[in-house]
Design an enzyme around this catalytic site. Structure first.
Site, PDB file in Angstrom:
ATOM      1  N   ASP A   1       4.017  35.971 -30.025  1.00 35.57           N
ATOM      2  CA  ASP A   1       5.140  35.544 -30.861  1.00 35.57           C
ATOM      3  C   ASP A   1       5.111  34.031 -31.036  1.00 35.57           C
ATOM      4  O   ASP A   1       5.034  33.280 -30.056  1.00 35.57           O
ATOM      5  CB  ASP A   1       6.466  35.968 -30.220  1.00 35.57           C
ATOM      6  CG  ASP A   1       7.664  35.662 -31.106  1.00 35.57           C
ATOM      7  OD1 ASP A   1       7.494  35.665 -32.344  1.00 35.57           O
ATOM      8  OD2 ASP A   1       8.759  35.416 -30.559  1.00 35.57           O
TER       9      ASP A   1
ATOM     10  N   MET B   1       4.189  35.541 -22.598  1.00 36.14           N
ATOM     11  CA  MET B   1       3.237  36.608 -22.855  1.00 36.14           C
ATOM     12  C   MET B   1       3.265  36.992 -24.322  1.00 36.14           C
ATOM     13  O   MET B   1       4.300  36.919 -24.984  1.00 36.14           O
ATOM     14  CB  MET B   1       3.590  37.829 -21.984  1.00 36.14           C
ATOM     15  CG  MET B   1       2.718  39.054 -22.216  1.00 36.14           C
ATOM     16  SD  MET B   1       0.983  38.779 -21.821  1.00 36.14           S
ATOM     17  CE  MET B   1       1.036  38.920 -20.038  1.00 36.14           C
TER      18      MET B   1
ATOM     19  N   SER C   1       8.822  31.831 -23.926  1.00 31.25           N
ATOM     20  CA  SER C   1       9.206  33.131 -23.379  1.00 31.25           C
ATOM     21  C   SER C   1       9.136  33.064 -21.860  1.00 31.25           C
ATOM     22  O   SER C   1       9.753  32.187 -21.262  1.00 31.25           O
ATOM     23  CB  SER C   1       8.318  34.240 -23.955  1.00 31.25           C
ATOM     24  OG  SER C   1       8.786  35.514 -23.562  1.00 31.25           O
ATOM     25  N   THR C   2       8.351  33.932 -21.212  1.00 30.49           N
ATOM     26  CA  THR C   2       8.300  33.987 -19.757  1.00 30.49           C
ATOM     27  C   THR C   2       7.945  32.629 -19.156  1.00 30.49           C
ATOM     28  O   THR C   2       6.934  32.033 -19.506  1.00 30.49           O
ATOM     29  CB  THR C   2       7.262  35.028 -19.296  1.00 30.49           C
ATOM     30  OG1 THR C   2       7.525  36.266 -19.941  1.00 30.49           O
ATOM     31  CG2 THR C   2       7.314  35.215 -17.789  1.00 30.49           C
TER      32      THR C   2
ATOM     33  N   HIS D   1      13.108  33.609 -25.601  1.00 24.49           N
ATOM     34  CA  HIS D   1      13.367  35.044 -25.445  1.00 24.49           C
ATOM     35  C   HIS D   1      14.343  35.249 -24.284  1.00 24.49           C
ATOM     36  O   HIS D   1      14.008  35.012 -23.126  1.00 24.49           O
ATOM     37  CB  HIS D   1      12.067  35.798 -25.163  1.00 24.49           C
ATOM     38  CG  HIS D   1      11.079  35.736 -26.280  1.00 24.49           C
ATOM     39  ND1 HIS D   1       9.738  35.963 -26.105  1.00 24.49           N
ATOM     40  CD2 HIS D   1      11.240  35.490 -27.609  1.00 24.49           C
ATOM     41  CE1 HIS D   1       9.107  35.854 -27.269  1.00 24.49           C
ATOM     42  NE2 HIS D   1      10.004  35.557 -28.197  1.00 24.49           N
TER      43      HIS D   1
END
Length: 355
Positions: free
Chosen positions: A296, A293, A173-174, A199
């Site tokens: 998931d 973050m 993700s991030t 993501h």
């Protein structure tokens, strides 16, 4: 989420859009807009004086562009930056220059604006936790503009047949756009089939896959429903769809891409991908969970490990946000932790031993 107020500085050359962002952020109880700029030159003068916690910045601005601004500014002022971008390939160059994450600019309708504001709020909160990675000028020089494909160097000659039953699943993700690139560019052209959930909004996943395809040795493309998983191919989950690994009629594996509900707060969701690998892949399976973050992918990775998968978690020191890998490690889902630059060698050593 932090208990303190997050101080935000807004950079946008559009007075209308700048006002829209400022008005929304000013209505958020835990966000304070400390200032704004109409271009990068204006921002460069004001930000050191106002000392914000997070900067939001338009990607396309007149004069000094976002790439040059960030690679000169961030080494001196390592402040997390959230990009506000239209559907534009340049966003990946600016991410490589050190920006933490991005939000897609909305169409000017109520639903689109509400989704944008919700995403912007979330990204600002996440960015307030993030480590800023300052890239070198050499690394950020128009990488997306390169038109030459990386040379195709095989490493596993003669093992492609045995690798047809191997599936490598990666979730991020991030900070993951650059972290995933750092891993893939060190892998050989004949790597076993890989599936990736990052993501990312709809539209950007196709451009991201195109960028990776130019910079990496293997073939990389955005997945389509029914695509076969095979050595030398990396499939990226399309934005706004879930992606699963399923058994195919020829005895191998394929991907199923479909619209559905968010899982673990996301679509595409890393948990959806990892759980499908745990359930459907009977051969050698490997899971990699990287910076981001939240949680998931953690439960899905645990299911993979319980089914015999070798699992790798990115370590804290190399994560932009040590969230998803931390949760996975804490619940026992991770076989080994490694830095971003070391993950490829950990993966390749495992493949050599297991082939």
């Amino acid at each position: 989420m932090p208990s303190k107020t997050i101080k935000v500085f807004v950079v946008d050359d559009s007075s209308l859009f700048r006002k829209m962002i400022i008005d929304y952020l000013s209505s958020c109880p835990d966000i304070q807009v400390v200032g704004y700029a109409f271009n990068a030159y204006d921002a460069r003068k004001k930000i050191p004086l106002l000392k914000p916690d997070v900067i939001t910045m338009d990607v396309e601005m007149p004069g000094l562009n976002g790439i040059d601004f960030l690679k000169d500014f961030l080494p001196l002022h390592p402040i997390p930056v959230v990009l506000v971008s239209s559907l534009n390939l340049n966003v990946f160059d600016v991410l490589s220059a050190g920006a933490v994450d991005f939000v897609r600019k909305p169409d000017m309708n109520i639903v689109s604006k509400e989704q944008f504001f919700s995403a912007l709020n979330s990204k600002i909160h996440i960015a307030s936790f993030a480590k800023v990675r300052c890239a070198s000028r050499k690394r950020t020089t128009s990488t997306a503009a390169s038109t030459t494909t990386a040379p195709k160097k095989p490493l596993f000659a003669g093992k492609q047949l045995s690798f047809r039953s191997t599936v490598i699943a990666l979730g991020a993700s991030t900070g993951g756009t650059e972290a995933t690139l750092a891993v893939l560019k060190q892998l050989p052209a004949d790597i076993p089939g890989m599936v990736i959930t990052q993501h990312m909004p709809e539209g950007f996943t196709a451009m991201y896959a195109q960028r990776l395809n130019k910079l990496c040795q293997m073939e990389v493309r955005e997945a389509k429903n029914g695509d076969q998983i095979r050595p030398g191919l990396v499939l990226i989950a399309p934005g706004s769809q879930q992606m699963e690994v399923v058994r195919s009629a020829n005895g191998g594996y394929a991907v199923r891409c479909f619209s559905g509900q968010k899982v673990s707060g996301h679509m595409p969701s890393v948990d959806v991908l990892f759980r499908s690998v745990a359930k459907n892949v009977v051969g050698n399976k490997i899971g990699i969970i990287m910076t981001g973050m939240g949680k998931d992918g953690a439960e899905g990775l645990l299911e993979m490990r319980k089914k015999g998968a070798f699992t790798i978690g990115q370590d804290k020191a190399s994560c932009v946000v040590y969230g998803m890998p931390m949760v996975a490690y804490n619940i026992g889902a991770v076989s080994i932790q490694a830095g971003c630059e070391q993950i490829p060698s950990v993966l390749l050593n495992h493949l050599k031993k297991s082939s």
